[in-house]
Write a protein that holds these residues in place. Structure first.
Motif, short mmCIF file in Angstrom:
data_model
loop_
_atom_site.label_atom_id
_atom_site.label_comp_id
_atom_site.label_asym_id
_atom_site.label_seq_id
_atom_site.Cartn_x
_atom_site.Cartn_y
_atom_site.Cartn_z
N ARG A 152 0.85 -1.20 0.00
CA ARG A 152 0.00 0.00 0.00
C ARG A 152 0.88 1.24 0.00
NH1 ARG A 152 -2.43 3.66 3.47
NH2 ARG A 152 -1.19 2.91 5.23
N LEU A 153 0.54 2.19 -0.86
CA LEU A 153 1.27 3.45 -0.93
C LEU A 153 0.47 4.50 -0.16
CD1 LEU A 153 2.11 3.32 -4.76
CD2 LEU A 153 3.61 2.67 -2.85
N PRO A 154 0.88 4.81 1.06
CA PRO A 154 0.08 5.71 1.90
C PRO A 154 0.02 7.13 1.35
CG PRO A 154 2.20 5.24 2.94
CD PRO A 154 2.09 4.34 1.75
N ALA A 155 -1.13 7.77 1.50
CA ALA A 155 -1.32 9.15 1.06
C ALA A 155 -0.95 10.09 2.20
CB ALA A 155 -2.78 9.37 0.65
N LEU A 156 0.18 10.75 2.06
CA LEU A 156 0.60 11.70 3.08
C LEU A 156 -0.08 13.05 2.89
CD1 LEU A 156 2.79 9.44 3.30
CD2 LEU A 156 4.36 11.21 4.06
N THR A 157 -0.46 13.34 1.65
CA THR A 157 -1.22 14.55 1.33
C THR A 157 -2.20 14.19 0.22
OG1 THR A 157 0.02 15.46 -0.54
CG2 THR A 157 0.95 15.84 1.67
N PRO A 158 -3.13 15.08 -0.12
CA PRO A 158 -4.04 14.80 -1.25
C PRO A 158 -3.31 14.69 -2.59
CG PRO A 158 -4.93 16.54 0.15
CD PRO A 158 -3.53 16.30 0.61
N HIS A 159 -2.05 15.11 -2.65
CA HIS A 159 -1.29 15.09 -3.91
C HIS A 159 -0.38 13.87 -4.03
CE1 HIS A 159 -2.54 19.24 -4.71
NE2 HIS A 159 -2.30 19.47 -3.44
N THR A 160 -0.31 13.03 -3.01
CA THR A 160 0.55 11.85 -3.06
C THR A 160 0.03 10.86 -4.10
OG1 THR A 160 0.98 12.08 -0.68
CG2 THR A 160 1.55 9.99 -1.69
N ILE A 161 0.93 10.33 -4.90
CA ILE A 161 0.57 9.29 -5.87
C ILE A 161 0.44 7.96 -5.12
CG2 ILE A 161 1.24 8.05 -7.96
CD1 ILE A 161 2.87 10.50 -8.76
N THR A 162 -0.76 7.41 -5.11
CA THR A 162 -1.00 6.17 -4.38
C THR A 162 -1.38 5.01 -5.29
OG1 THR A 162 -3.31 6.80 -3.99
CG2 THR A 162 -1.71 7.41 -2.30
N ASP A 163 -1.68 5.29 -6.55
CA ASP A 163 -2.03 4.23 -7.50
C ASP A 163 -0.76 3.65 -8.12
OD1 ASP A 163 -3.99 2.79 -9.33
OD2 ASP A 163 -2.73 3.86 -10.78
N PRO A 164 -0.53 2.35 -8.02
CA PRO A 164 0.71 1.75 -8.54
C PRO A 164 0.95 2.03 -10.02
CG PRO A 164 -0.42 0.20 -7.12
CD PRO A 164 -1.35 1.35 -7.31
N ASP A 165 -0.10 1.95 -10.84
CA ASP A 165 0.07 2.20 -12.27
C ASP A 165 0.45 3.66 -12.54
OD1 ASP A 165 -0.43 -0.39 -13.08
OD2 ASP A 165 -2.59 -0.08 -13.26
N ALA A 166 -0.14 4.58 -11.79
CA ALA A 166 0.21 5.99 -11.95
C ALA A 166 1.66 6.23 -11.55
CB ALA A 166 -0.73 6.86 -11.11
N LEU A 167 2.11 5.54 -10.49
CA LEU A 167 3.50 5.70 -10.06
C LEU A 167 4.45 5.07 -11.07
CD1 LEU A 167 5.38 6.83 -7.96
CD2 LEU A 167 5.12 4.72 -6.63
N ARG A 168 4.07 3.93 -11.65
CA ARG A 168 4.90 3.32 -12.70
C ARG A 168 5.10 4.29 -13.86
NH1 ARG A 168 1.62 -1.19 -11.49
NH2 ARG A 168 2.79 -2.85 -10.42
N ALA A 169 4.01 4.96 -14.26
CA ALA A 169 4.11 5.93 -15.35
C ALA A 169 5.00 7.11 -14.95
CB ALA A 169 2.71 6.43 -15.73
N GLU A 170 4.89 7.55 -13.72
CA GLU A 170 5.73 8.64 -13.23
C GLU A 170 7.20 8.23 -13.24
OE1 GLU A 170 6.47 12.35 -10.87
OE2 GLU A 170 5.00 11.66 -12.33
N LEU A 171 7.49 7.02 -12.82
CA LEU A 171 8.88 6.55 -12.77
C LEU A 171 9.45 6.37 -14.17
CD1 LEU A 171 8.61 3.94 -9.85
CD2 LEU A 171 9.34 6.34 -9.75
N ALA A 172 8.63 5.95 -15.12
CA ALA A 172 9.08 5.85 -16.50
C ALA A 172 9.44 7.24 -17.03
CB ALA A 172 7.99 5.22 -17.37
N ALA A 173 8.65 8.24 -16.66
CA ALA A 173 8.94 9.62 -17.07
C ALA A 173 10.24 10.11 -16.45
CB ALA A 173 7.77 10.53 -16.68
#
Length: 253
Positions: A152-173
Motif C-alpha cells: 500500500r502506498l500511503p497518502a501523506l497529502t491529497p497530492h501523493t501518488i497512491t495508484d501503482p500504475d500511476a506511479l509506474r508511469a511517473e517513474l518511466a517519465a
C-alpha cells in the motif's frame, strides 16, 4: 556484547583462530565461545576453516564492510558537490539512498535562507512521495521496484501518488527525463527535485536532491535548476569512478 568482542578478535592478521585461543584472549570459557561462534557461523558472520578447524570472518562481514565503504566513498564524493550546489542555488541539498521502501538521507547541507526545510541526516521518508525516492525507484531493478509497488502506498497529502500504475508511469517519465520532482506530495508547501548518482558500474546508488518551500521553488525555478542538479549528480558520479563513455547505464528496467 560478547559476540561483538568475538568479531573484533578477528581484526588481527591471522588466517584463522581456534576456540581455545579465542577463549584465552577474551577471558571466556571455551563452551561460551563455542556457543557464540555457532550463532555467528549460522549468520555467515564467521566461517570455519575445514583444514584447521579454526575460525575466520565470513563473507557477510566482507559484504558489510563493502557497504560501509560505499557510504564513506559517497560522503567523500558528495561533500564538495553539495557545498557547490548550495552556493549555486541557495537551497538545501541532500544525498539519499534507498532502504526498502524508504529513502534515508545520508548527507545534507541546509539552506542559508531564513525560511527553510529541516530534514536531519539519518531521517527516513517514504520513497514513493519524494523526488529522491522516485529517482531511486525509477532506476532500481524491476523486482525491487515491484516489491515496493505491491505494498500500500500511503497518502501523506491529497497530492501523493497512491495508484501503482500511476506511479509506474511517473517513474518511466523520470527515467526518460533524467530527474524527478515532487510537489506537495510528502508535505503541503514543500517541493523538491532530484537526480541520480551512479557508481563505477553505472548503477544508481543514491540520489542528489534540492528541497525548498513551494513559495520559493515554483515550476519555473525547478526546471531552471534541474539541469544544474543533473550536472551535479554526474559530478558526484564521476568522483565515484563513473564515466558515461566507459560505463554502462546501469541495469534498471
Amino acid at each position: 556484547r560478547n559476540a561483538a568482542r568475538v568479531l573484533k578478535a578477528f581484526l588481527t592478521r591471522e588466517e584463522s583462530i581456534g576456540v581455545s585461543e579465542l577463549a584465552r584472549r577474551l577471558g571466556l570459557g571455551k563452551s561460551a565461545v563455542h556457543r557464540l561462534l555457532t550463532t555467528l557461523l549460522a549468520e555467515g558472520l564467521v566461517e570455519q576453516d575445514p583444514r584447521t578447524g579454526g575460525y575466520r570472518l565470513g563473507i557477510v562481514m566482507f559484504e558489510l564492510g563493502e557497504a560501509v565503504k560505499v557510504h564513506l566513498d559517497l560522503h567523500a564524493a558528495a561533500g564538495p558537490v553539495l557545498a557547490q550546489l548550495r552556493e549555486q542555488t541557495g537551497e538545501s541539498s541532500q544525498v539519499g539512498v534507498l532502504d526498502g521502501d524508504e529513502v534515508v538521507y545520508v548527507d545534507r547541507l541546509e539552506s542559508a535562507h531564513t525560511l527553510r526545510l529541516f530534514t536531519e541526516t539519518g531521517r527516513r521518508v517514504p520513497a514513493h512521495c519524494t523526488s529522491s525516492g522516485k529517482v531511486l525507484l525509477a532506476h532500481c531493478p524491476e523486482a525491487v521496484r515491484e516489491r515496493v509497488l505491491a505494498h500500500r502506498l500511503p497518502a501523506l497529502t491529497p497530492h501523493t501518488i497512491t495508484d501503482p500504475d500511476a506511479l509506474r508511469a511517473e517513474l518511466a517519465a523520470v527515467r526518460a527525463r533524467g530527474w524527478a520532482e515532487a510537489v506537495n506530495e510528502r508535505e503541503i508547501g514543500v517541493a523538491s527535485i532530484a537526480s541520480p548518482i551512479r557508481d563505477v558500474r553505472g548503477d544508481v546508488v543514491a540520489a542528489l536532491s534540492i528541497g525548498a518551500p513551494v513559495t520559493r521553488f515554483g515550476a519555473v525555478p525547478r526546471r531552471r535548476i534541474a539541469r544544474t542538479l543533473v550536472e551535479a549528480g554526474e559530478a558526484v558520479s564521476r568522483r565515484l569512478g563513473w564515466s558515461p563513455e566507459s560505463a554502462p547505464r546501469g541495469r534498471e528496467a
